[in-house]
Write a protein that holds these residues in place. Structure first.
Motif, mmCIF file in Angstrom:
data_model
loop_
_atom_site.group_PDB
_atom_site.id
_atom_site.type_symbol
_atom_site.label_atom_id
_atom_site.label_comp_id
_atom_site.label_asym_id
_atom_site.label_seq_id
_atom_site.Cartn_x
_atom_site.Cartn_y
_atom_site.Cartn_z
ATOM 1 N N TYR A 47 -38.413 -60.204 35.004
ATOM 2 C CA TYR A 47 -39.113 -60.271 33.726
ATOM 3 C C TYR A 47 -38.118 -60.042 32.587
ATOM 4 C CZ TYR A 47 -43.754 -60.159 35.878
ATOM 5 O OH TYR A 47 -44.873 -60.468 36.592
ATOM 6 N N PRO A 48 -38.321 -60.717 31.467
ATOM 7 C CA PRO A 48 -37.447 -60.457 30.310
ATOM 8 C C PRO A 48 -37.823 -59.137 29.642
ATOM 9 C CG PRO A 48 -39.159 -62.006 29.694
ATOM 10 C CD PRO A 48 -39.317 -61.757 31.178
ATOM 11 N N GLU A 49 -37.050 -58.736 28.665
ATOM 12 C CA GLU A 49 -37.381 -57.547 27.885
ATOM 13 C C GLU A 49 -38.719 -57.774 27.178
ATOM 14 O OE1 GLU A 49 -32.703 -56.872 26.658
ATOM 15 O OE2 GLU A 49 -34.070 -58.044 25.422
ATOM 16 N N PRO A 50 -39.591 -56.779 27.155
ATOM 17 C CA PRO A 50 -40.909 -56.982 26.536
ATOM 18 C C PRO A 50 -40.840 -57.370 25.067
ATOM 19 C CG PRO A 50 -40.869 -54.969 27.841
ATOM 20 C CD PRO A 50 -39.459 -55.454 27.771
ATOM 21 N N ASP A 51 -39.806 -56.884 24.356
ATOM 22 C CA ASP A 51 -39.725 -57.130 22.916
ATOM 23 C C ASP A 51 -38.391 -57.734 22.488
ATOM 24 O OD1 ASP A 51 -38.076 -54.994 23.389
ATOM 25 O OD2 ASP A 51 -38.775 -53.810 21.682
ATOM 26 N N ALA A 52 -37.660 -58.332 23.440
ATOM 27 C CA ALA A 52 -36.330 -58.900 23.137
ATOM 28 C C ALA A 52 -35.444 -57.861 22.472
ATOM 29 C CB ALA A 52 -36.461 -60.145 22.267
ATOM 30 N N GLY A 53 -35.455 -56.649 23.003
ATOM 31 C CA GLY A 53 -34.797 -55.507 22.372
ATOM 32 C C GLY A 53 -33.304 -55.662 22.147
ATOM 33 N N THR A 54 -32.573 -56.206 23.114
ATOM 34 C CA THR A 54 -31.120 -56.328 22.937
ATOM 35 C C THR A 54 -30.779 -57.315 21.834
ATOM 36 O OG1 THR A 54 -31.004 -58.004 24.707
ATOM 37 C CG2 THR A 54 -30.565 -55.706 25.324
ATOM 38 N N LEU A 55 -31.573 -58.383 21.720
ATOM 39 C CA LEU A 55 -31.365 -59.346 20.631
ATOM 40 C C LEU A 55 -31.731 -58.711 19.295
ATOM 41 C CD1 LEU A 55 -30.768 -62.106 19.444
ATOM 42 C CD2 LEU A 55 -33.049 -62.859 20.163
ATOM 43 N N LYS A 56 -32.794 -57.945 19.275
ATOM 44 C CA LYS A 56 -33.204 -57.263 18.043
ATOM 45 C C LYS A 56 -32.096 -56.325 17.550
ATOM 46 C CE LYS A 56 -37.366 -55.647 18.092
ATOM 47 N NZ LYS A 56 -38.539 -54.762 18.309
ATOM 48 N N ARG A 57 -31.450 -55.624 18.477
ATOM 49 C CA ARG A 57 -30.372 -54.711 18.082
ATOM 50 C C ARG A 57 -29.183 -55.477 17.509
ATOM 51 N NH1 ARG A 57 -32.547 -51.829 22.423
ATOM 52 N NH2 ARG A 57 -31.245 -52.795 24.028
ATOM 53 N N LEU A 58 -28.862 -56.609 18.107
ATOM 54 C CA LEU A 58 -27.764 -57.430 17.581
ATOM 55 C C LEU A 58 -28.065 -57.925 16.164
ATOM 56 C CD1 LEU A 58 -26.459 -59.760 20.447
ATOM 57 C CD2 LEU A 58 -25.152 -58.106 19.116
ATOM 58 N N LEU A 59 -29.286 -58.364 15.955
ATOM 59 C CA LEU A 59 -29.683 -58.838 14.627
ATOM 60 C C LEU A 59 -29.642 -57.698 13.612
ATOM 61 C CD1 LEU A 59 -32.674 -61.122 15.689
ATOM 62 C CD2 LEU A 59 -30.579 -61.905 14.562
ATOM 63 N N ALA A 60 -30.090 -56.530 14.024
ATOM 64 C CA ALA A 60 -30.077 -55.370 13.127
ATOM 65 C C ALA A 60 -28.652 -55.030 12.705
ATOM 66 C CB ALA A 60 -30.743 -54.179 13.802
ATOM 67 N N ARG A 61 -27.718 -55.059 13.652
ATOM 68 C CA ARG A 61 -26.314 -54.776 13.316
ATOM 69 C C ARG A 61 -25.741 -55.855 12.405
ATOM 70 N NH1 ARG A 61 -25.730 -52.929 18.803
ATOM 71 N NH2 ARG A 61 -24.651 -54.838 19.420
ATOM 72 N N ARG A 62 -26.089 -57.088 12.685
ATOM 73 C CA ARG A 62 -25.560 -58.200 11.882
ATOM 74 C C ARG A 62 -25.976 -58.055 10.421
ATOM 75 N NH1 ARG A 62 -26.576 -64.701 12.912
ATOM 76 N NH2 ARG A 62 -25.475 -65.418 11.071
ATOM 77 N N TYR A 63 -27.205 -57.664 10.183
ATOM 78 C CA TYR A 63 -27.724 -57.614 8.816
ATOM 79 C C TYR A 63 -27.708 -56.210 8.216
ATOM 80 C CZ TYR A 63 -29.473 -62.313 9.834
ATOM 81 O OH TYR A 63 -29.578 -63.643 10.165
ATOM 82 N N GLU A 64 -27.160 -55.259 8.979
ATOM 83 C CA GLU A 64 -27.119 -53.860 8.530
ATOM 84 C C GLU A 64 -28.527 -53.371 8.177
ATOM 85 O OE1 GLU A 64 -24.231 -53.736 5.385
ATOM 86 O OE2 GLU A 64 -22.539 -53.800 6.782
ATOM 87 N N MET A 65 -29.439 -53.685 9.081
ATOM 88 C CA MET A 65 -30.824 -53.266 8.953
ATOM 89 C C MET A 65 -31.162 -52.335 10.116
ATOM 90 S SD MET A 65 -31.865 -55.208 6.320
ATOM 91 C CE MET A 65 -33.649 -55.368 6.376
ATOM 92 N N LYS A 66 -32.338 -51.741 10.069
ATOM 93 C CA LYS A 66 -32.832 -50.961 11.196
ATOM 94 C C LYS A 66 -33.604 -51.873 12.143
ATOM 95 C CE LYS A 66 -33.113 -46.614 8.629
ATOM 96 N NZ LYS A 66 -33.989 -45.507 8.162
ATOM 97 N N GLU A 67 -33.656 -51.476 13.397
ATOM 98 C CA GLU A 67 -34.354 -52.298 14.376
ATOM 99 C C GLU A 67 -35.822 -52.497 14.016
ATOM 100 O OE1 GLU A 67 -33.706 -51.343 18.535
ATOM 101 O OE2 GLU A 67 -31.759 -50.468 18.016
ATOM 102 N N ASN A 68 -36.418 -51.483 13.380
ATOM 103 C CA ASN A 68 -37.838 -51.615 13.055
ATOM 104 C C ASN A 68 -38.087 -52.472 11.814
ATOM 105 O OD1 ASN A 68 -36.945 -49.822 11.105
ATOM 106 N ND2 ASN A 68 -38.457 -48.234 11.564
ATOM 107 N N ASN A 69 -37.027 -53.097 11.310
ATOM 108 C CA ASN A 69 -37.176 -54.115 10.266
ATOM 109 C C ASN A 69 -37.342 -55.515 10.854
ATOM 110 O OD1 ASN A 69 -34.995 -52.201 8.372
ATOM 111 N ND2 ASN A 69 -36.925 -52.912 7.495
ATOM 112 N N ILE A 70 -37.188 -55.652 12.178
ATOM 113 C CA ILE A 70 -37.075 -56.974 12.795
ATOM 114 C C ILE A 70 -38.095 -57.152 13.909
ATOM 115 C CG2 ILE A 70 -35.540 -58.496 14.121
ATOM 116 C CD1 ILE A 70 -33.200 -57.119 12.614
ATOM 117 N N VAL A 71 -38.698 -58.323 13.946
ATOM 118 C CA VAL A 71 -39.565 -58.730 15.053
ATOM 119 C C VAL A 71 -39.058 -60.072 15.565
ATOM 120 C CG1 VAL A 71 -41.894 -59.344 15.793
ATOM 121 C CG2 VAL A 71 -41.569 -57.548 14.061
#
Length: 342
Positions: A47-71
């Motif tokens: 099964y994949p990650e329920p919330d695409a968590g590893t991708l969300k973390r990468l996006l958060a780092r890229r944009y200097e945002m918090k993970e809870n800013n991204i879905v």
């Protein structure tokens, strides 16, 4: 709208040799991505990650945002339906002509809908009583855009309204667009972005939205677990980690677009609408979009977008996304041939 979008390649009974109907970067080199995904094949057995968590973390780092800013969503279109669902029964104003799924998502979830033309002066736009304002920027289908300063002024002046800005085509222009960091200063802003358009992977269905933690918390209540598949997650992570492999030569593509527009405008019988991107509308002065599409498809293996089903347009509009110089010339010659028969 299940059907009626641009790329109906799947529906073709004839060979499609050149596809002008889909707004994606046609020149992406996917060989290394293909090799990487072959190495990730075993992930299909889990099964994949329920919330695409590893991708969300990468996006958060890229944009200097918090993970809870991204879905992360199964394509940007899923984000639109989630937004309409999370605030079902709201009042939504939608810029037109534009992507029909904003309206479809809002109707599905009981929104009261009104419209305004993209050509309107935004400084005079009245949003009193509106919960949401939906804008595609750069806009599909006409390639027009609202500059960042103008859009931020509109958002700041209407804090009671949440602005859903679809930036699926942000990579297709060199103009200054909204940035993820703008969400920090404007809690009434939701940015929706696509990973597939600029990297020629629309079949993987991958996108994301950026919003305040309060809004993402509400949206996450409606997320279906495992809604983003493992291969889409791995492909997106690879693209983010290896950006140099996927540089889109936007200025070269814009020059090719300008040349294609110039050649089409030389033809008697049509008029190309101004654009700020690599796709554009063409208004036929004789004949219909459906007839031209059928002719090009059957006689030349060329696929264009019949744009007549965009609200605000009629049966005389087609949309074209620039391809290679040689392919563009094939289109010009084929359209000239058709016009001579009208």
């Amino acid at each position: 709208m299940l059907f009626g979008h641009g790329d109906d390649f799947y529906n073709s009974q004839n060979e499609v040799k050149i596809n002008f109907s889909s707004n994606v970067w046609h020149g992406a080199n996917l060989e290394k991505l293909k090799d990487h995904l072959n190495e990730q094949f075993d992930k299909l057995t889990r099964y994949p990650e329920p919330d695409a968590g590893t991708l969300k973390r990468l996006l958060a780092r890229r944009y200097e945002m918090k993970e809870n800013n991204i879905v992360v969503t199964n394509g940007s279109i899923t984000a639109f339906y989630l937004l309409a669902q999370a605030w079902k029964g709201g009042k939504s104003m939608i810029a037109i002509p534009s992507f029909s799924e904003y309206e479809d998502a809002c109707r599905l979830h009981g929104h009261e809908i009104s419209f305004f033309p993209t050509s309107d002066d935004l400084s005079e736009l009245s949003l009193e009583g509106q919960d949401f304002c939906w804008i595609c920027n750069p806009n599909n289908p006409d390639g027009k855009l609202i500059h960042r300063t103008e859009l931020l002024a509109l958002i700041a002046a209407n804090r009671q309204t949440t602005f859903i800005i679809d930036q699926a085509y942000v990579a297709f222009t060199t103009e200054d667009m909204l940035k993820p960091s703008d969400v920090k200063n404007h809690p009434n802003l939701i940015l929706v972005q696509s990973i597939s358009k600029a990297y020629n992977i629309p079949g993987l269905r991958i996108g994301y939205l950026i919003a305040s933690p309060e809004k993402t918390e509400e949206i996450n209540k409606y997320i279906i677990p495992w809604s983003v598949n493992a291969i889409a997650i791995e492909a997106s992570k690879y693209i983010l980690i290896h950006p140099a492999q996927f540089t889109l030569p936007i200025r070269k593509w814009q020059r090719e677009t300008a040349e294609l527009i110039y050649q089409l405008n030389k033809l008697d019988g049509l008029e190309v609408q101004p654009t700020s991107t690599t796709f554009f509308l063409v208004r036929l002065k004789k004949g219909t979009a459906a007839a031209l599409k059928q002719y090009l498809w059957e006689n030349h293996g060329i696929l264009i977008r019949d744009a007549s089903n965009f609200r605000g347009l009629d049966e005389t509009y087609i949309r074209v996304s620039t391809q290679t110089t040689a392919e563009n010339q094939v289109l010009v010659d084929a359209v000239k041939e058709w016009l001579a028969q009208q």
